[in-house]
Design a protein around this motif. Structure first.
Motif, PDB file in Angstrom:
ATOM      1  N   MET A   1       0.690  -1.258  -0.075  1.00 23.38           N
ATOM      2  CA  MET A   1      -0.135  -0.063   0.005  1.00 23.38           C
ATOM      3  C   MET A   1       0.859   1.391  -0.125  1.00 23.38           C
ATOM      4  N   ARG A   2       0.701   2.028  -0.661  1.00 21.60           N
ATOM      5  CA  ARG A   2       1.168   3.446  -0.972  1.00 21.60           C
ATOM      6  C   ARG A   2       0.742   4.285   0.216  1.00 21.60           C
ATOM      7  N   GLY A   3       1.587   5.432   0.492  1.00 21.00           N
ATOM      8  CA  GLY A   3       0.967   6.439   1.513  1.00 21.00           C
ATOM      9  C   GLY A   3       1.299   5.832   2.804  1.00 21.00           C
ATOM     10  N   ARG A   4       0.566   6.643   3.973  1.00 20.63           N
ATOM     11  CA  ARG A   4       1.015   6.340   5.299  1.00 20.63           C
ATOM     12  C   ARG A   4      -0.539   5.774   5.905  1.00 20.63           C
ATOM     13  N   PRO A   5      -0.540   4.155   5.678  1.00 19.14           N
ATOM     14  CA  PRO A   5      -1.883   4.176   6.159  1.00 19.14           C
ATOM     15  C   PRO A   5      -2.208   4.104   7.791  1.00 19.14           C
ATOM     16  N   VAL A   6      -1.098   3.955   8.306  1.00 21.05           N
ATOM     17  CA  VAL A   6      -1.379   3.986   9.835  1.00 21.05           C
ATOM     18  C   VAL A   6      -1.718   5.551  10.128  1.00 21.05           C
ATOM     19  N   LEU A   7      -0.913   6.507   9.983  1.00 24.72           N
ATOM     20  CA  LEU A   7      -1.485   7.913   9.873  1.00 24.72           C
ATOM     21  C   LEU A   7      -2.694   8.101   9.601  1.00 24.72           C
ATOM     22  N   GLY A   8      -3.242   7.607   8.421  1.00 25.62           N
ATOM     23  CA  GLY A   8      -4.545   7.759   7.935  1.00 25.62           C
ATOM     24  C   GLY A   8      -5.634   7.019   8.794  1.00 25.62           C
ATOM     25  N   VAL A   9      -5.467   5.833   9.601  1.00 25.87           N
ATOM     26  CA  VAL A   9      -6.203   5.273  10.445  1.00 25.87           C
ATOM     27  C   VAL A   9      -6.333   6.114  11.721  1.00 25.87           C
ATOM     28  N   VAL A  10      -5.245   6.458  12.003  1.00 26.61           N
ATOM     29  CA  VAL A  10      -5.463   7.477  13.347  1.00 26.61           C
ATOM     30  C   VAL A  10      -6.072   8.780  13.223  1.00 26.61           C
ATOM     31  N   ALA A  11      -5.772   9.555  12.121  1.00 26.05           N
ATOM     32  CA  ALA A  11      -6.417  10.619  11.835  1.00 26.05           C
ATOM     33  C   ALA A  11      -7.954  10.509  11.508  1.00 26.05           C
ATOM     34  N   GLY A  12      -8.197   9.556  10.811  1.00 25.73           N
ATOM     35  CA  GLY A  12      -9.613   8.977  10.374  1.00 25.73           C
ATOM     36  C   GLY A  12     -10.313   8.748  11.773  1.00 25.73           C
ATOM     37  N   PHE A  13      -9.892   7.871  12.708  1.00 23.85           N
ATOM     38  CA  PHE A  13     -10.538   7.719  13.796  1.00 23.85           C
ATOM     39  C   PHE A  13     -10.755   8.893  14.504  1.00 23.85           C
ATOM     40  N   LEU A  14      -9.724   9.784  14.753  1.00 23.27           N
ATOM     41  CA  LEU A  14      -9.944  10.949  15.414  1.00 23.27           C
ATOM     42  C   LEU A  14     -10.987  12.011  14.977  1.00 23.27           C
ATOM     43  N   PHE A  15     -10.844  12.027  13.500  1.00 30.22           N
ATOM     44  CA  PHE A  15     -11.890  12.645  12.858  1.00 30.22           C
ATOM     45  C   PHE A  15     -13.209  12.394  13.115  1.00 30.22           C
ATOM     46  N   GLY A  16     -13.269  11.195  13.065  1.00 29.30           N
ATOM     47  CA  GLY A  16     -14.823  10.510  13.354  1.00 29.30           C
ATOM     48  C   GLY A  16     -15.270  10.735  14.617  1.00 29.30           C
ATOM     49  N   LEU A  17     -14.387  10.408  15.367  1.00 27.22           N
ATOM     50  CA  LEU A  17     -14.807  10.510  17.101  1.00 27.22           C
ATOM     51  C   LEU A  17     -15.298  11.886  17.400  1.00 27.22           C
ATOM     52  N   PHE A  18     -14.303  13.039  16.859  1.00 28.71           N
ATOM     53  CA  PHE A  18     -14.379  14.401  17.097  1.00 28.71           C
ATOM     54  C   PHE A  18     -15.784  14.823  16.557  1.00 28.71           C
ATOM     55  N   LEU A  19     -16.045  14.241  15.133  1.00 26.86           N
ATOM     56  CA  LEU A  19     -17.198  14.618  14.502  1.00 26.86           C
ATOM     57  C   LEU A  19     -18.480  14.128  15.379  1.00 26.86           C
ATOM     58  N   ALA A  20     -18.388  12.815  15.525  1.00 26.07           N
ATOM     59  CA  ALA A  20     -19.498  12.405  16.408  1.00 26.07           C
ATOM     60  C   ALA A  20     -19.840  13.153  17.888  1.00 26.07           C
ATOM     61  N   ALA A  21     -18.710  13.628  18.446  1.00 24.50           N
ATOM     62  CA  ALA A  21     -18.751  14.289  19.646  1.00 24.50           C
ATOM     63  C   ALA A  21     -19.449  15.765  19.501  1.00 24.50           C
ATOM     64  N   THR A  22     -18.873  16.357  18.349  1.00 25.49           N
ATOM     65  CA  THR A  22     -19.470  17.794  17.927  1.00 25.49           C
ATOM     66  C   THR A  22     -20.879  17.568  17.747  1.00 25.49           C
ATOM     67  N   LEU A  23     -21.441  16.393  17.000  1.00 26.31           N
ATOM     68  CA  LEU A  23     -22.708  16.497  16.567  1.00 26.31           C
ATOM     69  C   LEU A  23     -23.678  16.090  17.966  1.00 26.31           C
ATOM     70  N   VAL A  24     -23.174  15.551  18.807  1.00 26.67           N
ATOM     71  CA  VAL A  24     -23.797  15.164  20.219  1.00 26.67           C
ATOM     72  C   VAL A  24     -23.889  16.610  20.877  1.00 26.67           C
ATOM     73  N   PHE A  25     -22.750  17.199  21.147  1.00 23.57           N
ATOM     74  CA  PHE A  25     -22.963  18.447  21.645  1.00 23.57           C
ATOM     75  C   PHE A  25     -23.710  19.415  21.114  1.00 23.57           C
ATOM     76  N   ALA A  26     -23.800  19.464  19.829  1.00 26.70           N
ATOM     77  CA  ALA A  26     -24.662  20.648  19.012  1.00 26.70           C
ATOM     78  C   ALA A  26     -26.015  20.157  19.184  1.00 26.70           C
ATOM     79  N   GLY A  27     -26.369  19.046  19.597  1.00 28.47           N
ATOM     80  CA  GLY A  27     -27.799  18.552  19.692  1.00 28.47           C
ATOM     81  C   GLY A  27     -28.187  18.013  18.362  1.00 28.47           C
ATOM     82  N   VAL A  28     -27.325  17.833  17.510  1.00 25.28           N
ATOM     83  CA  VAL A  28     -27.904  17.225  16.250  1.00 25.28           C
ATOM     84  C   VAL A  28     -28.208  15.857  16.172  1.00 25.28           C
TER      85      VAL A  28
END
Length: 72
Positions: A1-28
Motif C-alpha cells: 500500500m502506498r502512502g501512510r495507512p497508519v497515519l490515515g487510520v489514526v487521523a480518520g478515527f480521531l476525525f470520526g470521533l470528534f465529528l460524533a462528539a461535535t454532533l452530540v454536543f450541538a444537539g444534532v
C-alpha cells in the motif's frame, strides 16, 4: 500500500470521533444514536482511502539545491 495507512487510520478515527462528539454536543444527534458509534469506524475507512490516494510522496530536490554543472 502506498502512502501512510497508519497515519490515515489514526487521523480518520480521531476525525470520526470528534465529528460524533461535535454532533452530540450541538444537539444534532442524541447520545444513544447508532451513528455516534458508526462515525469513528467510517472515519477509519475514510482515513485509509485518503492514505491510499493522497500524494504523500516526498518531493524531489528543489531548484536551489540542485548541483551546478562544473565549469573549467
Amino acid at each position: 500500500m502506498r502512502g501512510r495507512p497508519v497515519l490515515g487510520v489514526v487521523a480518520g478515527f480521531l476525525f470520526g470521533l470528534f465529528l460524533a462528539a461535535t454532533l452530540v454536543f450541538a444537539g444534532v444527534l442524541p447520545l444513544n444514536s447508532v451513528l455516534v458509534t458508526v462515525l469513528p469506524f467510517l472515519g477509519i475507512g475514510y482515513g485509509l482511502v485518503m492514505a491510499k490516494v493522497a500524494p504523500f510522496r516526498r518531493r524531489g530536490r528543489g531548484a536551489a539545491e540542485q548541483p551546478r554543472p562544473a565549469t573549467d
